[in-house]
Enzyme design. Structure first.
Site, PDB file in Angstrom:
ATOM      1  N   TYR A 168     -18.627   8.955 -65.325  1.00  0.00           N
ATOM      2  CA  TYR A 168     -19.430   9.053 -66.104  1.00  0.00           C
ATOM      3  C   TYR A 168     -20.121  10.559 -65.529  1.00  0.00           C
ATOM      4  CZ  TYR A 168     -24.143   9.106 -68.344  1.00  0.00           C
ATOM      5  OH  TYR A 168     -25.462   9.380 -69.131  1.00  0.00           O
ATOM      6  N   ASP A 263     -18.727  15.344 -59.060  1.00  0.00           N
ATOM      7  CA  ASP A 263     -20.098  15.077 -59.360  1.00  0.00           C
ATOM      8  C   ASP A 263     -20.467  13.918 -58.590  1.00  0.00           C
ATOM      9  OD1 ASP A 263     -22.222  13.658 -60.854  1.00  0.00           O
ATOM     10  OD2 ASP A 263     -21.392  13.459 -62.662  1.00  0.00           O
ATOM     11  N   LYS A 291     -30.268  12.007 -58.698  1.00  0.00           N
ATOM     12  CA  LYS A 291     -30.673  10.511 -58.083  1.00  0.00           C
ATOM     13  C   LYS A 291     -31.354  10.730 -56.634  1.00  0.00           C
ATOM     14  CE  LYS A 291     -28.164   7.813 -61.228  1.00  0.00           C
ATOM     15  NZ  LYS A 291     -26.775   8.351 -61.967  1.00  0.00           N
TER      16      LYS A 291
HETATM   17  C1  PLP Z   1     -26.421   9.001 -63.217  1.00  0.00           C
HETATM   18  C2  PLP Z   1     -25.372  10.169 -63.235  1.00  0.00           C
HETATM   19  C3  PLP Z   1     -25.437  11.332 -64.100  1.00  0.00           C
HETATM   20  C4  PLP Z   1     -26.747  11.645 -64.889  1.00  0.00           C
HETATM   21  O1  PLP Z   1     -27.665  11.910 -64.054  1.00  0.00           O
HETATM   22  P1  PLP Z   1     -29.083  11.734 -65.170  1.00  0.00           P
HETATM   23  O2  PLP Z   1     -30.134  11.860 -63.823  1.00  0.00           O
HETATM   24  O3  PLP Z   1     -29.159  10.173 -65.543  1.00  0.00           O
HETATM   25  O4  PLP Z   1     -28.947  12.633 -65.950  1.00  0.00           O
HETATM   26  C5  PLP Z   1     -24.209  12.103 -63.626  1.00  0.00           C
HETATM   27  N1  PLP Z   1     -23.215  11.906 -63.233  1.00  0.00           N
HETATM   28  C6  PLP Z   1     -23.238  10.620 -62.439  1.00  0.00           C
HETATM   29  C7  PLP Z   1     -22.157  10.523 -61.453  1.00  0.00           C
HETATM   30  C8  PLP Z   1     -24.257   9.874 -62.542  1.00  0.00           C
HETATM   31  O5  PLP Z   1     -24.022   8.637 -61.541  1.00  0.00           O
END
Ligand code: PLP
Length: 456
Positions: A168, A263, A291
């Site tokens: 994701y 990511d 995060k």
């Molecule tokens: C949470 C997450 C996102 C998106 O971040 P948001 O702050 O919710 O927009 C993108 N990539 C990864 C791997 C994530 O865990």
């Protein structure tokens, strides 16, 4: 699944019937707040997974968090393993973070002009991370990834991106794409509202599959701008990859002139200060963060070499901006949180605690022959109802096993343990989880597993 249980979880009238002999906790006030929220927000929430669609009951409305504990509107107390989906590596309401935020807030909350706080957070990160030389702050993980993709496209002057099924990357158009059938596929949109022409720019392959990756590059040779991966995929179960696969990814990107994007919105600052890049010692071209970097406030970032970052406006031609980017209050929370992470032994202690926790639960489940595995890395864990030794691809997860998670979630809620409300989500341990808290949680987990597997 038994019909009687099915009824309980279907959201029908007799939802309060417990399978445990233990009464369900009161959710009266949460339920009233949820009913009202539904009149304001689609599905009653501002982010879908919060709606408890995959687990029993109405969502709990949270009133307060402190350390590893949460309290809901009905006064129920929980040991929290969701930790706001990862950001709270120091637990809730950490005094250092709170105090720094309050201090900075005394001077105003947003200026739309640079502040020294942005320098301070950037310096803290760049001085302690050999994988990036420059970065840009944004306000969410989604924004970080979306911008990183644009940067890769602008830099390589290519259009296609390659992602992996089961990773994701936030909710931007080109990434809300899943695999179709076949070894290498153009993505199919996984959300209404994403044009097919956008999805056509995204190639999707399975994780842990070198042949598929090779085939994708053979087919789309000079068109791939970037390969993006969660190096520690943690949004669809915990699909731990082998280091050799990440190394292969690095090599194939270099050979084909494509950029490798890690990511690290979850793994960044979680698995170590240098995230998964540091853990595996694999150097991506661009890294995205979110995060943890914001200490619980909305911050994201993407970083790369000075050369690649030089393509971002106003230095370069790739446009990216933000009214609240580098917001001083959010920077303050990030500075305070990341400073704690740099203290000697921080990660060692956290990882040891998590390992002990995961191993104890695994021992218990194995001794009872329960079909159940605890996968973990660093301070991330995932409960999987499987007998497989490893799960590395999204399609290796049995969707039927989620019925068991649903039961487990309910039993844990009734015993004061809060997990994210979906069996595809991982759990997080913070430095605020003491050994005593983890002992309490373990006992609740043992009892709950016994209920889930009763008469199996
Ligand atoms: C949470 C997450 C996102 C998106 O971040 P948001 O702050 O919710 O927009 C993108 N990539 C990864 C791997 C994530 O865990």
């Amino acid at each position: 699944m038994l019909d009687s249980i099915k009824k309980i979880f279907s959201g029908d009238a007799d939802e309060t019937v417990s399978t445990t002999g233990k009464p369900d906790i009161s959710r009266e006030k949460s339920a009233a707040l949820y009913a009202k929220a539904k009149t304001f927000f689609p599905g009653g929430v501002n982010s879908p997974v919060r709606a408890f669609k995959s687990v029993y009951g109405t969502p709990l409305f949270i009133e307060k968090g402190d350390g590893c504990y949460l309290w809901d509107a009905d006064g129920n107390q929980f040991i929290d393993f969701c930790c706001s989906w990862g950001p709270l590596i120091l637990g809730h309401n950490h005094s250092k973070v709170r105090e720094k935020v309050i201090e900075v807030m005394q001077h105003g909350m947003s200026f739309g002009a640079p502040t020294a706080l942005e320098n301070e957070l950037a310096e803290l990160i760049l001085k302690n991370n050999k994988f990036i030389k420059k970065l840009r702050f944004v306000s969410s993980g989604t924004e970080a990834v979306m911008s990183a993709i644009r940067l890769a496209r602008g830099y390589t002057k290519r259009d296609k991106i390659l992602k992996f099924e089961g990773c994701y990357h936030g909710h931007s158009d080109s990434l809300l794409v899943k695999a179709g059938s076949g070894l290498v596929t153009f993505g199919e949109t996984s959300s209404a509202g994403v044009p097919k022409s956008f999805a056509d720019e995204t190639i999707v392959v399975a994780l842990n599959d070198k042949a598929a990756l090779q085939k994708a590059f053979d087919e789309f040779k000079d068109q791939v701008a970037a390969v993006i991966i969660e190096p520690i995929p943690a949004n669809n179960g915990l699909l731990l990859q082998e280091k050799a696969f990440l190394q292969f990814l690095r090599e194939i990107c270099t050979q084909n002139g494509a950029l490798l994007i890690f990511d690290e919105v979850i793994s960044g600052f979680r698995i170590g200060f240098e995230g998964a890049a540091g853990h595996y010692q694999v150097k991506p071209d661009i890294i995205t963060y979110g995060k943890i970097i914001g200490g619980g406030l909305p911050v994201g970032a993407y970083g790369s070499s000075a050369e690649i970052m030089g393509n971002i406006s106003p230095e370069g031609a790739v446009y990216q901006a933000g009214t609240l980017s580098g917001n001083p209050v959010a920077m303050a929370a990030g500075i305070a949180q990341l400073s704690e992470l740099l203290k000697t032994g921080f990660y060692r202690d956290l990882h040891n605690k998590t390992e002990e926790f995961a191993e104890a639960i695994q021992r218990y489940a194995s001794a009872k022959n329960y079909i159940f595995k605890v996968f973990s890395i660093g301070s991330i864990f995932w409960f999987a109802f499987t007998d497989q030794e490893a799960i590395r691809r999204a399609d290796e997860i049995d969707p039927a096993s989620m019925d068991k998670f649903k039961m487990l979630h309910r039993e844990l809620i009734n015993r004061g343990v809060y997990l994210g409300p979906s069996g595809y989500e991982v759990g997080f341990i913070s430095s605020a989880h003491t050994k005593i808290d983890l002992e309490k949680a373990k006992r609740a987990i043992f009892e709950s597993l016994d209920v889930v597997f009763r008469g199996k």
